[in-house]
Design a protein around this motif. Structure first.
Motif, PDB file in Angstrom:
ATOM      1  N   GLY A  78       0.787  -1.221   0.000  1.00  0.00           N
ATOM      2  CA  GLY A  78       0.000   0.000   0.000  1.00  0.00           C
ATOM      3  C   GLY A  78       0.819   1.269   0.000  1.00  0.00           C
ATOM      4  N   TYR A  79       2.116   1.169   0.295  1.00  0.00           N
ATOM      5  CA  TYR A  79       3.015   2.317   0.190  1.00  0.00           C
ATOM      6  C   TYR A  79       3.527   2.395  -1.247  1.00  0.00           C
ATOM      7  CZ  TYR A  79       3.197   2.144   5.312  1.00  0.00           C
ATOM      8  OH  TYR A  79       2.880   2.149   6.650  1.00  0.00           O
ATOM      9  N   PRO A  80       4.049   3.546  -1.659  1.00  0.00           N
ATOM     10  CA  PRO A  80       4.696   3.588  -2.974  1.00  0.00           C
ATOM     11  C   PRO A  80       5.918   2.670  -2.995  1.00  0.00           C
ATOM     12  CG  PRO A  80       4.243   5.812  -2.162  1.00  0.00           C
ATOM     13  CD  PRO A  80       4.001   4.871  -1.012  1.00  0.00           C
ATOM     14  N   MET A  81       6.110   2.001  -4.116  1.00  0.00           N
ATOM     15  CA  MET A  81       7.304   1.170  -4.273  1.00  0.00           C
ATOM     16  C   MET A  81       8.530   2.063  -4.426  1.00  0.00           C
ATOM     17  SD  MET A  81       8.511  -1.974  -4.672  1.00  0.00           S
ATOM     18  CE  MET A  81       7.305  -3.090  -5.412  1.00  0.00           C
ATOM     19  N   ALA A  90       6.496  -8.407  13.453  1.00  0.00           N
ATOM     20  CA  ALA A  90       5.108  -8.075  13.776  1.00  0.00           C
ATOM     21  C   ALA A  90       5.012  -7.376  15.127  1.00  0.00           C
ATOM     22  CB  ALA A  90       4.258  -9.341  13.757  1.00  0.00           C
ATOM     23  N   GLU A  91       5.775  -7.860  16.101  1.00  0.00           N
ATOM     24  CA  GLU A  91       5.751  -7.237  17.428  1.00  0.00           C
ATOM     25  C   GLU A  91       6.313  -5.821  17.378  1.00  0.00           C
ATOM     26  OE1 GLU A  91       4.375  -8.085  20.320  1.00  0.00           O
ATOM     27  OE2 GLU A  91       3.485  -9.720  19.151  1.00  0.00           O
ATOM     28  N   GLU A  92       7.356  -5.618  16.608  1.00  0.00           N
ATOM     29  CA  GLU A  92       7.931  -4.279  16.491  1.00  0.00           C
ATOM     30  C   GLU A  92       6.937  -3.323  15.843  1.00  0.00           C
ATOM     31  OE1 GLU A  92      12.014  -2.056  14.933  1.00  0.00           O
ATOM     32  OE2 GLU A  92      11.841  -4.247  14.890  1.00  0.00           O
ATOM     33  N   LEU A  93       6.200  -3.807  14.850  1.00  0.00           N
ATOM     34  CA  LEU A  93       5.201  -2.958  14.201  1.00  0.00           C
ATOM     35  C   LEU A  93       4.056  -2.622  15.156  1.00  0.00           C
ATOM     36  CD1 LEU A  93       5.076  -4.667  10.677  1.00  0.00           C
ATOM     37  CD2 LEU A  93       6.213  -2.527  11.286  1.00  0.00           C
ATOM     38  N   ARG A  94       3.683  -3.585  15.987  1.00  0.00           N
ATOM     39  CA  ARG A  94       2.641  -3.314  16.992  1.00  0.00           C
ATOM     40  C   ARG A  94       3.119  -2.237  17.967  1.00  0.00           C
ATOM     41  NH1 ARG A  94       2.278  -9.202  16.995  1.00  0.00           N
ATOM     42  NH2 ARG A  94       0.440  -9.802  15.765  1.00  0.00           N
ATOM     43  N   SER A  95       4.390  -2.331  18.356  1.00  0.00           N
ATOM     44  CA  SER A  95       4.920  -1.351  19.305  1.00  0.00           C
ATOM     45  C   SER A  95       4.970   0.049  18.718  1.00  0.00           C
ATOM     46  CB  SER A  95       6.319  -1.767  19.771  1.00  0.00           C
ATOM     47  OG  SER A  95       7.271  -1.609  18.740  1.00  0.00           O
ATOM     48  N   GLU A  96       4.987   0.136  17.377  1.00  0.00           N
ATOM     49  CA  GLU A  96       4.989   1.438  16.717  1.00  0.00           C
ATOM     50  C   GLU A  96       3.579   1.983  16.528  1.00  0.00           C
ATOM     51  OE1 GLU A  96       7.109   0.960  13.068  1.00  0.00           O
ATOM     52  OE2 GLU A  96       9.036   0.561  14.041  1.00  0.00           O
ATOM     53  N   ALA A 147      -4.592  -4.992  10.947  1.00  0.00           N
ATOM     54  CA  ALA A 147      -4.801  -5.217   9.510  1.00  0.00           C
ATOM     55  C   ALA A 147      -3.591  -4.740   8.707  1.00  0.00           C
ATOM     56  CB  ALA A 147      -6.061  -4.502   9.053  1.00  0.00           C
ATOM     57  N   LYS A 148      -3.059  -3.590   9.082  1.00  0.00           N
ATOM     58  CA  LYS A 148      -1.896  -3.054   8.383  1.00  0.00           C
ATOM     59  C   LYS A 148      -0.670  -3.918   8.637  1.00  0.00           C
ATOM     60  CE  LYS A 148       0.446   1.348   7.562  1.00  0.00           C
ATOM     61  NZ  LYS A 148       0.514   2.773   7.957  1.00  0.00           N
ATOM     62  N   ILE A 149      -0.526  -4.377   9.863  1.00  0.00           N
ATOM     63  CA  ILE A 149       0.608  -5.243  10.200  1.00  0.00           C
ATOM     64  C   ILE A 149       0.581  -6.503   9.349  1.00  0.00           C
ATOM     65  CG2 ILE A 149       1.595  -6.708  12.014  1.00  0.00           C
ATOM     66  CD1 ILE A 149       0.672  -4.533  14.018  1.00  0.00           C
ATOM     67  N   ARG A 150      -0.589  -7.096   9.227  1.00  0.00           N
ATOM     68  CA  ARG A 150      -0.705  -8.320   8.435  1.00  0.00           C
ATOM     69  C   ARG A 150      -0.326  -8.070   6.976  1.00  0.00           C
ATOM     70  NH1 ARG A 150      -2.648 -12.831  10.216  1.00  0.00           N
ATOM     71  NH2 ARG A 150      -3.328 -12.946  12.386  1.00  0.00           N
ATOM     72  N   ARG A 151      -0.745  -6.925   6.452  1.00  0.00           N
ATOM     73  CA  ARG A 151      -0.441  -6.602   5.061  1.00  0.00           C
ATOM     74  C   ARG A 151       1.063  -6.389   4.874  1.00  0.00           C
ATOM     75  NH1 ARG A 151      -3.126  -1.627   1.529  1.00  0.00           N
ATOM     76  NH2 ARG A 151      -2.597  -2.491  -0.534  1.00  0.00           N
ATOM     77  N   ILE A 152       1.690  -5.686   5.808  1.00  0.00           N
ATOM     78  CA  ILE A 152       3.126  -5.411   5.710  1.00  0.00           C
ATOM     79  C   ILE A 152       3.939  -6.691   5.847  1.00  0.00           C
ATOM     80  CG2 ILE A 152       5.079  -4.289   6.859  1.00  0.00           C
ATOM     81  CD1 ILE A 152       3.118  -2.000   7.592  1.00  0.00           C
ATOM     82  N   VAL A 153       3.623  -7.486   6.865  1.00  0.00           N
ATOM     83  CA  VAL A 153       4.391  -8.707   7.111  1.00  0.00           C
ATOM     84  C   VAL A 153       4.281  -9.663   5.934  1.00  0.00           C
ATOM     85  CG1 VAL A 153       4.552 -10.760   8.559  1.00  0.00           C
ATOM     86  CG2 VAL A 153       4.306  -8.513   9.621  1.00  0.00           C
ATOM     87  N   ARG A 154       3.094  -9.773   5.379  1.00  0.00           N
ATOM     88  CA  ARG A 154       2.913 -10.668   4.234  1.00  0.00           C
ATOM     89  C   ARG A 154       3.729 -10.198   3.026  1.00  0.00           C
ATOM     90  NH1 ARG A 154      -0.535 -14.663   2.578  1.00  0.00           N
ATOM     91  NH2 ARG A 154      -1.124 -14.722   0.373  1.00  0.00           N
ATOM     92  N   ALA A 155       3.861  -8.868   2.897  1.00  0.00           N
ATOM     93  CA  ALA A 155       4.556  -8.316   1.734  1.00  0.00           C
ATOM     94  C   ALA A 155       6.072  -8.355   1.872  1.00  0.00           C
ATOM     95  CB  ALA A 155       4.103  -6.878   1.496  1.00  0.00           C
ATOM     96  N   LYS A 167       8.275   3.011   0.290  1.00  0.00           N
ATOM     97  CA  LYS A 167       8.568   4.423   0.534  1.00  0.00           C
ATOM     98  C   LYS A 167       7.611   4.982   1.584  1.00  0.00           C
ATOM     99  CE  LYS A 167       9.285   8.855  -1.758  1.00  0.00           C
ATOM    100  NZ  LYS A 167       9.268   9.590  -3.065  1.00  0.00           N
ATOM    101  N   GLY A 168       8.179   5.498   2.690  1.00  0.00           N
ATOM    102  CA  GLY A 168       7.356   5.995   3.778  1.00  0.00           C
ATOM    103  C   GLY A 168       6.868   4.905   4.701  1.00  0.00           C
ATOM    104  N   GLY A 169       7.246   3.656   4.412  1.00  0.00           N
ATOM    105  CA  GLY A 169       6.817   2.532   5.240  1.00  0.00           C
ATOM    106  C   GLY A 169       7.685   2.384   6.472  1.00  0.00           C
ATOM    107  N   PRO A 170       7.335   1.457   7.350  1.00  0.00           N
ATOM    108  CA  PRO A 170       8.101   1.247   8.585  1.00  0.00           C
ATOM    109  C   PRO A 170       9.557   0.893   8.293  1.00  0.00           C
ATOM    110  CG  PRO A 170       6.012   0.070   8.662  1.00  0.00           C
ATOM    111  CD  PRO A 170       6.171   0.539   7.260  1.00  0.00           C
ATOM    112  N   VAL A 171      10.458   1.525   9.003  1.00  0.00           N
ATOM    113  CA  VAL A 171      11.882   1.242   8.830  1.00  0.00           C
ATOM    114  C   VAL A 171      12.167  -0.229   9.071  1.00  0.00           C
ATOM    115  CG1 VAL A 171      14.183   1.700   9.759  1.00  0.00           C
ATOM    116  CG2 VAL A 171      12.585   3.597   9.409  1.00  0.00           C
ATOM    117  N   ALA A 172      11.526  -0.803  10.075  1.00  0.00           N
ATOM    118  CA  ALA A 172      11.773  -2.208  10.410  1.00  0.00           C
ATOM    119  C   ALA A 172      11.433  -3.131   9.240  1.00  0.00           C
ATOM    120  CB  ALA A 172      10.956  -2.602  11.643  1.00  0.00           C
ATOM    121  N   ALA A 173      10.363  -2.801   8.517  1.00  0.00           N
ATOM    122  CA  ALA A 173       9.973  -3.627   7.376  1.00  0.00           C
ATOM    123  C   ALA A 173      10.979  -3.514   6.242  1.00  0.00           C
ATOM    124  CB  ALA A 173       8.582  -3.224   6.898  1.00  0.00           C
TER     125      ALA A 173
END
Length: 423
Positions: free
Chosen positions: A182-185, A275-281, A286-294, A336-342
């Motif tokens: 969902g972020y720009p590539m 996933a835990e790091e994204l939750r802490s942020e 729903a967004k976490i699931r989308r990011i982790v899967r990608a 682009k603009g996505g979580p640094v951890a991802a």
């Protein structure tokens, strides 16, 4: 560019059949020069991703075949692909891989060009007695078109629009781009290497699953059990599909074709910490699931003839140098603009397999080298391209497909090669 060589239908019948090819395709220097003229200057060649020249003034250098080019975005945000050659005495006007600029100035005599290639300045112009045709002396511009962030260029103004050239491959490009969650590539940097072999050896590799459990055994042995099971390509129900115009796609993990499907499936254990790091942020579930899967990329490799592989989670770009030398660039991708951890997780995955010290690409380069060496062993020996030829089947979309170890992708590429070489 080299002088055009005219061909006739059937000229290549003796060296290329539907199910086999002579090793001359890897070793004939004259044939290589003809390929540069009849393929790389006559079709759409990938030169950049839009994120590499995101803002006005951004540029990068690239090549179309052997021709050096500059990919620029001007002040109106239009994209241009310009031959990197001063119109005065042929010096390159840019030697930097990428950057930001208002113009390009020849270091030899100071001719200056705008971002759209137009000639803007000539020192001591009075010596031309008012007869310098500025409007006709801009940097040569290639025809340029873009699809979903992929920028292509061609020297041929007469060929079909890019969307028609891509054809059924457009569906797979759209699916590939979903790995930005969902972020720009964006691109996250690259590394490049050369191997002592013909460019077509690498072209064949992107949709060749047959080699994976053999060449990449070290990678499979060193990874975790969950990942090893995921890469059990021969038993996942995948397939290879001929998409026309030399393009093909290899579906390795059908469950990861569309990254927006199956988001309720359990996370792979290796992504639990992410996933835990994204939750802490503070990201919602729903967004976490989308990011982790990608993060792990798409479950397929897409080969775009003649020079781009959209390979699971990165771009693989091939650059022919000589008949027996090819440069390969592996371009890491991110959000682009996505979580640094991802984005960091994607880089670590990229390094583990594609990196120069990784457990995938060095093994590929070794066998490509061996193919080129072996090709010297007999000009009358055929390369076999017939795996799963008898099992091809039509798809509802009008393409053809074979099982995951099929060599249909190679047959597709060489069919396009022959068509262009005989044109």
């Amino acid at each position: 560019m080299t002088e055009t060589v005219h061909s006739a239908p059937g000229r290549f019948d003796a060296m290329l059949k539907e199910d086999r090819a002579l090793t001359r395709l890897y070793t004939d220097a004259a044939l290589f020069e003809e390929e540069l003229e009849k393929i790389f200057t006559k079709t759409w060649v990938w030169v950049a991703h839009a994120s590499e020249i995101a803002e006005p003034g951004d540029f990068k250098t690239a090549k179309v075949g052997r021709e050096p080019v500059i990919v620029t975005r001007d002040r109106k945000k239009n994209v241009h692909v310009l031959v990197n050659r001063c119109r005065h005495r042929a010096a390159t006007v840019c030697e930097v891989a990428k950057g930001k600029s208002n113009s390009f100035v020849c270091p030899y005599h100071g001719w200056a060009y705008a971002l759209d290639g137009s000639l803007r300045g000539v020192p001591y112009e009075e010596s031309y007695a008012g007869k310098l045709e500025r409007g006709a002396l801009g940097l040569r511009a290639l025809r340029t078109e873009e699809y979903n962030g992929l920028i292509f260029a061609t020297f041929d103004d007469t060929i079909e629009p890019l969307v028609d050239f891509l054809g059924p491959a457009r569906k797979w490009i759209d699916l590939f781009m979903k790995q930005s969650a969902g972020y720009p590539m964006m691109t996250q940097g690259e590394h490049r290497f050369t191997f002592p072999g013909n460019w077509k050896i690498q072209l064949e590799n992107t949709t060749d699953a047959y080699h994976f459990p053999l060449v990449h055994r070290t990678f499979l042995n060193l990874t975790d059990g969950e990942t090893e099971d995921m890469f059990d390509l021969m038993n996942k129900g995948g397939w290879v599909e001929d998409l026309g115009h030399g393009h093909s796609v290899m579906i390795m993990m059908p469950e990861l074709v569309d990254l927006e499907d199956g988001l309720d499936a359990p996370f792979p254990e290796k992504f639990s910490a992410l996933a835990e790091e994204l939750r802490s942020e503070g990201h919602d579930e729903a967004k976490i699931r989308r990011i982790v899967r990608a993060v792990g990329g798409a479950g397929f490799n897409l080969n775009l003839f003649p020079n781009l592989g959209c390979s699971a989670a990165f771009f693989r770009v091939l650059q022919p140098i000589s008949v027996d030398q090819t440069e390969v660039r592996h371009v890491a991708l991110g959000m682009k603009g996505g979580p640094v951890a991802a984005n960091v997780a994607r880089l670590r995955i990229h390094e583990f397999f594609q990196g120069p010290m990784g457990f995938g690409s060095p093994d590929d380069a070794e066998v490509w080298d061996r193919v080129q060496q072996g090709a010297q062993g007999g000009a009358d020996l055929w390369l076999m391209l017939n795996r799963s030829l008898e099992n091809e089947e039509a798809t509802p979309e009008g393409t053809r497909r074979g099982d995951v170890s099929s060599e249909i992708g190679m047959r597709a590429a060489y069919r396009q090669w022959k068509t262009m070489m005989e044109a």
